[in-house]
Write an enzyme that holds these catalytic residues in place. Structure first.
Site, PDB file in Angstrom:
ATOM      1  N   CYS A  42       0.826  -1.220   0.000  1.00 59.93           N
ATOM      2  CA  CYS A  42       0.000   0.000   0.000  1.00 59.93           C
ATOM      3  C   CYS A  42       0.856   1.265   0.000  1.00 59.93           C
ATOM      4  O   CYS A  42       0.392   2.336  -0.389  1.00 59.93           O
ATOM      5  CB  CYS A  42      -0.889   0.030   1.235  1.00 59.93           C
ATOM      6  N   THR A 273      -7.600 -25.753   3.428  1.00 63.91           N
ATOM      7  CA  THR A 273      -7.946 -26.042   2.036  1.00 63.91           C
ATOM      8  C   THR A 273      -8.564 -27.445   1.980  1.00 63.91           C
ATOM      9  O   THR A 273      -8.775 -28.082   3.024  1.00 63.91           O
ATOM     10  CB  THR A 273      -6.692 -26.031   1.134  1.00 63.91           C
ATOM     11  N   GLY A 301      -4.632  -6.091   1.552  1.00 65.89           N
ATOM     12  CA  GLY A 301      -3.660  -6.393   2.595  1.00 65.89           C
ATOM     13  C   GLY A 301      -4.319  -6.598   3.948  1.00 65.89           C
ATOM     14  O   GLY A 301      -3.876  -7.432   4.745  1.00 65.89           O
TER      15      GLY A 301
END
Ligand code: FAD
Length: 412
Positions: A42, A273, A301
């Site tokens: 950022c 997962t 983020g």
């Protein structure tokens, strides 16, 4: 316990730090193919414009600092080539020596992030056409500005990064044009709110070429102009390609890990997962839209840090959950703060809500006190329940405060 983490930016370092805080004994290895880890993506536009002075200001920890602070084996310039879930191992390459090795893990966290979409537009191989994702990309951009003295920047794509860079290039003294295929800038806003940003950009002397895609880049060796689909020629000796990012899921997909409908890695609230002992977090992973309950992929983020911490907690035996996101975001575009949370009215309708919109044009504080500034607020309600389901706020002052309150209200 051996914990392996692939990727060392927001999600990877958050996961590693959390895992280490919970378990002082575990062996934790972090693989990163780049030379930097733990930086603020950022902050890159401000490093380029020198509003933030110095590369070191956007690096939160160097690899050496991070390794020492958390007792982690940080392997930069090491790329993981393959995940073998059947024997819980990774194949990885040392990119300096080209040696290929194997690492056996007990728990694995995939935080491979996202990469800029680089469309094969004719001429894209010309010099001075660059994306912006990593500190190395920012270095390249800064070098071009410092050493080749470009005068005119063309930004392809009017999303968050494109518009933050419009300000950054202006700060660096360049003329700026933005070419966008859609009719309006910032598709995260409704058209009406985007128009407020467009007026502001024009006031700041940014040339907006909207509703027009790029058909080719032209120049001798280096880029000199961008030719649009309608035939316009926009002069530019520096081009930023900012048309979006895609999740880095190749490794996961090849390992048989399920992808979700958004194309990112499917995970549950624990960041697990489809494969046992393999977690995923950050820009490579999906999240859940807290309003619709649908899978969502909004690579930010703030979410990457939270998901990373959740994965770090859970690989060390914790029970943390990342419930989902409201897609809240805020950005600074010249003098304006532009923010949103929840659903746009159009998204509400697509998801079966009967929506009601409220528009307020106000000011940021009491009229008797000097330096008033305008605030534009748009709220979206569900007609059935009268619950707030979305909002956008734009203004020079106070937009952040309003969007925080509204997102907290929606969450609650
Ligand atoms: P990444 O940052 O993409 O990191 C993934 C890492 O994994 C990469 O370093 C990559 O090299 C590594 N990797 C991938 N594959 C392998 C492999 N096979 N082996 C080894 N390593 C591998 N977000 C906000 O919330 N607010 C903002 O204001 C904001 N502004 C931004 C401005 C800019 C200019 C940019 C570029 C991004 C901005 N973002 C912002 C987005 C934010 O930076 C990302 O969401 C965040 O970096 C995601 O972190 P991540 O760890 O999931 O992925």
């Amino acid at each position: 316990m051996k914990i392996a983490i692939i990727g060392g930016v927001a999600a990877g370092t958050s996961a590693a730090a959390k895992a280490r805080r919970n378990n002082k004994e575990a062996e934790i290895v972090l693989f990163e193919r780049d030379s930097d880890i733990s930086y603020a993506g950022c902050g890159l536009p401000y490093y380029i414009s020198e509003v933030t002075e110095g590369r070191e200001k956007v690096i939160i920890n160097t690899p050496e600092e991070f390794a020492k602070k958390y007792n982690i084996d940080v392997k930069t310039e090491h790329e993981v080539l393959e995940i073998k879930s059947e024997d819980k191992s990774l194949k990885y390459e040392d990119l300096k020596s080209n040696n290929v090795n194997k690492y056996n893990y007990d728990k694995l966290i995939i935080t491979t992030g996202a990469s800029p979409i680089m469309p094969p537009i004719p001429g894209y191989e010309l010099d001075n056409i660059v994306p912006l994702r990593t500190v190395n990309d920012a270095d390249k951009m800064k070098n071009i500005i410092d050493e080749k003295n470009p005068e005119k920047a063309v930004i392809v794509g009017a999303g968050l990064i494109g518009l933050e860079m419009a300000e950054s290039f202006k700060e660096a003294g360049l003329e700026v044009a933005v070419v966008e295929k859609l009719p309006h800038v910032l598709p995260i806003l409704s058209d009406e709110m985007s128009e407020i940003v467009e007026d502001h950009l024009r006031e700041k002397d940014v040339n907006l070429v909207l509703n027009d895609g790029v058909s080719k880049f032209a120049g001798e060796g280096k880029v000199e102009k961008v030719v649009t689909e309608s035939g316009k020629e926009v002069e530019g000796d520096l081009v930023l390609l900012a048309i979006g990012v895609k999740p880095n899921v190749k490794l996961a997909k090849e390992a048989g890990i399920e992808l979700g409908e958004t194309g990112a890695i499917a995970v549950n609230e624990k960041m697990e997962t489809s494969e046992k002992d393999i977690y995923a977090a950050g820009d490579c992973a999906e999240s859940k839209d807290l309003i619709t309950g649908n899978p969502a992929w909004v690579p930010l983020g703030s979410t990457a840090n939270k998901q990373g911490r959740t994965a770090g907690e859970n690989v060390t035996g914790g029970k943390a959950r990342h419930k989902g996101i409201l897609k809240t975001g805020i950005t600074k575009i010249f003098d304006l703060a532009v923010s949103r949370t929840g659903l746009l009215a159009s998204e509400a309708r697509e998801n079966g809500f009967e929506d009601k919109e409220v528009k307020i044009k106000g000011v940021d504080h009491a009229g008797y006190y000097p330096n008033l500034s305008r605030l534009h607020l748009k709220g979206v309600f569900d007609k059935d329940t009268n619950k707030i389901i979305g909002a956008a706020v734009i203004g020079e002052n106070g937009a952040d405060k309003r969007i925080d309150v509204l997102s907290t209200a929606i969450y609650s």
